[in-house]
Design a protein around this motif. Structure first.
Motif, PDB file in Angstrom:
ATOM      1  N   LYS A 156       0.858  -1.180   0.000  1.00 57.34           N
ATOM      2  CA  LYS A 156       0.000   0.000   0.000  1.00 57.34           C
ATOM      3  C   LYS A 156       0.898   1.236   0.000  1.00 57.34           C
ATOM      4  N   VAL A 157       0.656   2.141  -0.940  1.00 51.99           N
ATOM      5  CA  VAL A 157       1.450   3.363  -1.072  1.00 51.99           C
ATOM      6  C   VAL A 157       0.587   4.539  -0.627  1.00 51.99           C
ATOM      7  N   MET A 158       1.074   5.309   0.336  1.00 48.07           N
ATOM      8  CA  MET A 158       0.329   6.465   0.858  1.00 48.07           C
ATOM      9  C   MET A 158       0.634   7.705   0.028  1.00 48.07           C
ATOM     10  N   VAL A 159      -0.426   8.437  -0.339  1.00 47.63           N
ATOM     11  CA  VAL A 159      -0.330   9.732  -1.008  1.00 47.63           C
ATOM     12  C   VAL A 159      -1.184  10.665  -0.161  1.00 47.63           C
ATOM     13  N   GLU A 160      -0.517  11.509   0.642  1.00 48.89           N
ATOM     14  CA  GLU A 160      -1.217  12.280   1.681  1.00 48.89           C
ATOM     15  C   GLU A 160      -1.901  11.252   2.584  1.00 48.89           C
ATOM     16  N   ASP A 161      -3.243  11.350   2.766  1.00 49.58           N
ATOM     17  CA  ASP A 161      -3.921  10.344   3.584  1.00 49.58           C
ATOM     18  C   ASP A 161      -4.784   9.402   2.738  1.00 49.58           C
ATOM     19  N   SER A 162      -4.586   9.427   1.425  1.00 52.58           N
ATOM     20  CA  SER A 162      -5.183   8.447   0.517  1.00 52.58           C
ATOM     21  C   SER A 162      -4.121   7.379   0.245  1.00 52.58           C
ATOM     22  N   SER A 163      -4.523   6.283  -0.371  1.00 53.91           N
ATOM     23  CA  SER A 163      -3.544   5.243  -0.695  1.00 53.91           C
ATOM     24  C   SER A 163      -3.931   4.557  -1.998  1.00 53.91           C
ATOM     25  N   PHE A 164      -2.924   3.954  -2.639  1.00 52.83           N
ATOM     26  CA  PHE A 164      -3.183   3.086  -3.781  1.00 52.83           C
ATOM     27  C   PHE A 164      -2.334   1.840  -3.632  1.00 52.83           C
ATOM     28  N   GLU A 165      -2.780   0.773  -4.293  1.00 52.88           N
ATOM     29  CA  GLU A 165      -2.050  -0.489  -4.239  1.00 52.88           C
ATOM     30  C   GLU A 165      -2.195  -1.213  -5.572  1.00 52.88           C
ATOM     31  N   ILE A 166      -1.079  -1.708  -6.098  1.00 56.50           N
ATOM     32  CA  ILE A 166      -1.092  -2.628  -7.228  1.00 56.50           C
ATOM     33  C   ILE A 166      -1.202  -4.005  -6.595  1.00 56.50           C
ATOM     34  N   ILE A 167      -2.327  -4.681  -6.795  1.00 61.97           N
ATOM     35  CA  ILE A 167      -2.635  -5.893  -6.035  1.00 61.97           C
ATOM     36  C   ILE A 167      -2.047  -7.152  -6.657  1.00 61.97           C
ATOM     37  N   ARG A 168      -2.297  -7.364  -7.968  1.00 60.60           N
ATOM     38  CA  ARG A 168      -1.802  -8.593  -8.596  1.00 60.60           C
ATOM     39  C   ARG A 168      -1.760  -8.433 -10.109  1.00 60.60           C
ATOM     40  N   LEU A 169      -1.088  -9.387 -10.763  1.00 57.56           N
ATOM     41  CA  LEU A 169      -0.988  -9.449 -12.225  1.00 57.56           C
ATOM     42  C   LEU A 169      -1.707 -10.695 -12.718  1.00 57.56           C
ATOM     43  N   ARG A 170      -2.309 -10.567 -13.903  1.00 55.84           N
ATOM     44  CA  ARG A 170      -2.878 -11.731 -14.582  1.00 55.84           C
ATOM     45  C   ARG A 170      -2.491 -11.629 -16.052  1.00 55.84           C
ATOM     46  N   PHE A 171      -2.136 -12.751 -16.658  1.00 58.88           N
ATOM     47  CA  PHE A 171      -1.702 -12.783 -18.048  1.00 58.88           C
ATOM     48  C   PHE A 171      -2.793 -13.415 -18.907  1.00 58.88           C
ATOM     49  N   ALA A 172      -2.983 -12.879 -20.125  1.00 60.48           N
ATOM     50  CA  ALA A 172      -4.004 -13.410 -21.030  1.00 60.48           C
ATOM     51  C   ALA A 172      -3.532 -13.296 -22.475  1.00 60.48           C
ATOM     52  N   LYS A 173      -4.119 -14.125 -23.333  1.00 61.45           N
ATOM     53  CA  LYS A 173      -3.781 -14.127 -24.752  1.00 61.45           C
ATOM     54  C   LYS A 173      -4.740 -13.276 -25.576  1.00 61.45           C
ATOM     55  N   ALA A 174      -5.923 -12.942 -25.011  1.00 60.01           N
ATOM     56  CA  ALA A 174      -6.916 -12.147 -25.731  1.00 60.01           C
ATOM     57  C   ALA A 174      -7.730 -11.323 -24.741  1.00 60.01           C
ATOM     58  N   LEU A 175      -8.358 -10.250 -25.245  1.00 64.77           N
ATOM     59  CA  LEU A 175      -9.214  -9.377 -24.441  1.00 64.77           C
ATOM     60  C   LEU A 175     -10.631  -9.420 -24.970  1.00 64.77           C
ATOM     61  N   VAL A 176     -11.578  -9.445 -24.051  1.00 64.41           N
ATOM     62  CA  VAL A 176     -12.990  -9.413 -24.394  1.00 64.41           C
ATOM     63  C   VAL A 176     -13.631  -8.332 -23.533  1.00 64.41           C
TER      64      VAL A 176
ATOM     65  N   VAL B  55       3.984 -16.308 -18.985  1.00 63.21           N
ATOM     66  CA  VAL B  55       3.468 -16.215 -20.356  1.00 63.21           C
ATOM     67  C   VAL B  55       2.851 -17.543 -20.777  1.00 63.21           C
ATOM     68  N   ALA B  56       3.512 -18.670 -20.455  1.00 62.89           N
ATOM     69  CA  ALA B  56       2.988 -19.993 -20.823  1.00 62.89           C
ATOM     70  C   ALA B  56       1.657 -20.277 -20.119  1.00 62.89           C
ATOM     71  N   GLY B  57       1.487 -19.757 -18.919  1.00 66.59           N
ATOM     72  CA  GLY B  57       0.262 -19.985 -18.151  1.00 66.59           C
ATOM     73  C   GLY B  57      -0.823 -18.942 -18.399  1.00 66.59           C
ATOM     74  N   ALA B  58      -0.649 -18.101 -19.424  1.00 66.25           N
ATOM     75  CA  ALA B  58      -1.640 -17.052 -19.718  1.00 66.25           C
ATOM     76  C   ALA B  58      -2.998 -17.668 -20.017  1.00 66.25           C
ATOM     77  N   LYS B  59      -4.052 -17.072 -19.470  1.00 65.39           N
ATOM     78  CA  LYS B  59      -5.424 -17.517 -19.719  1.00 65.39           C
ATOM     79  C   LYS B  59      -5.789 -17.237 -21.171  1.00 65.39           C
ATOM     80  N   PRO B  60      -6.727 -17.990 -21.740  1.00 70.62           N
ATOM     81  CA  PRO B  60      -7.126 -17.741 -23.129  1.00 70.62           C
ATOM     82  C   PRO B  60      -7.712 -16.341 -23.338  1.00 70.62           C
ATOM     83  N   GLU B  61      -8.511 -15.854 -22.355  1.00 68.90           N
ATOM     84  CA  GLU B  61      -9.144 -14.537 -22.491  1.00 68.90           C
ATOM     85  C   GLU B  61      -9.208 -13.828 -21.145  1.00 68.90           C
ATOM     86  N   HIS B  62      -9.161 -12.494 -21.208  1.00 69.16           N
ATOM     87  CA  HIS B  62      -9.406 -11.660 -20.034  1.00 69.16           C
ATOM     88  C   HIS B  62     -10.601 -10.775 -20.356  1.00 69.16           C
ATOM     89  N   VAL B  63     -11.598 -10.751 -19.480  1.00 68.54           N
ATOM     90  CA  VAL B  63     -12.777  -9.910 -19.682  1.00 68.54           C
ATOM     91  C   VAL B  63     -12.514  -8.557 -19.023  1.00 68.54           C
TER      92      VAL B  63
END
Length: 188
Positions: free
Chosen positions: A35-55, A170-178
């Motif tokens: 969690k990264v604090m910016v003043e008293d707000s925060s943001f977080e990069i939670i996780r990555l997911r890999f995919a071969k196509a977008l829908v 990359v090898a474990g990328a899902k077929p599609e990401h919605v």
């Protein structure tokens, strides 16, 4: 004369940690899941997911998915609003060699802003990336700033340390990401 004096004061107040030749931008570092604090707000990069196509979430069955010769990386994020207004932040990905990637797809966009105090907003940015650029990939989070005051830019390490890990992802990328729109809710 007043502008010369004001310019001199700004130069004296320049931060010591700068990059890209911009004296008003201070670079800070973080890691995925932190969690990264910016003043008293925060943001977080939670996780990555890999995919071969977008829908798109509202695409018809007849609409073909968006495909790539590379790989799509979906980055889940969350922002929690504080009492002080946090500026909008642009998010890009940058490879170890300096290649910069902007968000792909209509619904994901490439920026977030702080919701009202006590609320959280979460969503996903999707990037089309060359598989050869995945080792050492970082998310660069930069506030939009129109003034010459010092601002903090954030470099978030996405935790891909070596080529073997990159190849497995990359090898474990899902077929599609919605692609879905961001969701706002009461912060927990």
């Amino acid at each position: 004369m007043l502008f010369v004096l004001a310019g001199g004061l700004f130069r004296l107040a320049e931060p010591k940690e700068v990059y890209d030749g911009e004296a008003n931008r201070v670079q800070k570092s973080g890691v995925i899941g932190q969690k990264v604090m910016v003043e008293d707000s925060s943001f977080e990069i939670i996780r990555l997911r890999f995919a071969k196509a977008l829908v798109g979430e509202n695409d018809d069955d007849d609409d073909p998915p968006q495909t790539t010769d590379g790989v799509f990386i979906a980055i889940d994020w969350e922002v929690v609003g504080g009492t002080k207004e946090m500026p909008s932040h642009d998010v890009t990905l940058k490879s170890a060699e300096g290649t910069e990637y902007e968000a792909a797809g209509e619904t994901t966009g490439g920026s977030f802003y702080s919701p009202e105090p006590g609320f959280a907003k979460s969503g996903t940015f999707v990037f089309e990336v060359n598989p050869a650029d995945i080792v050492g990939l970082q998310a660069w989070v930069k506030p939009m700033s129109f003034w010459t005051v010092a601002v903090n830019d954030y470099r978030i390490d996405l935790g891909i340390p070596d080529q073997q890990t990159a190849d497995e992802l990359v090898a474990g990328a899902k077929p599609e990401h919605v692609m879905t729109r961001p969701v706002e809710r009461v912060a927990s």
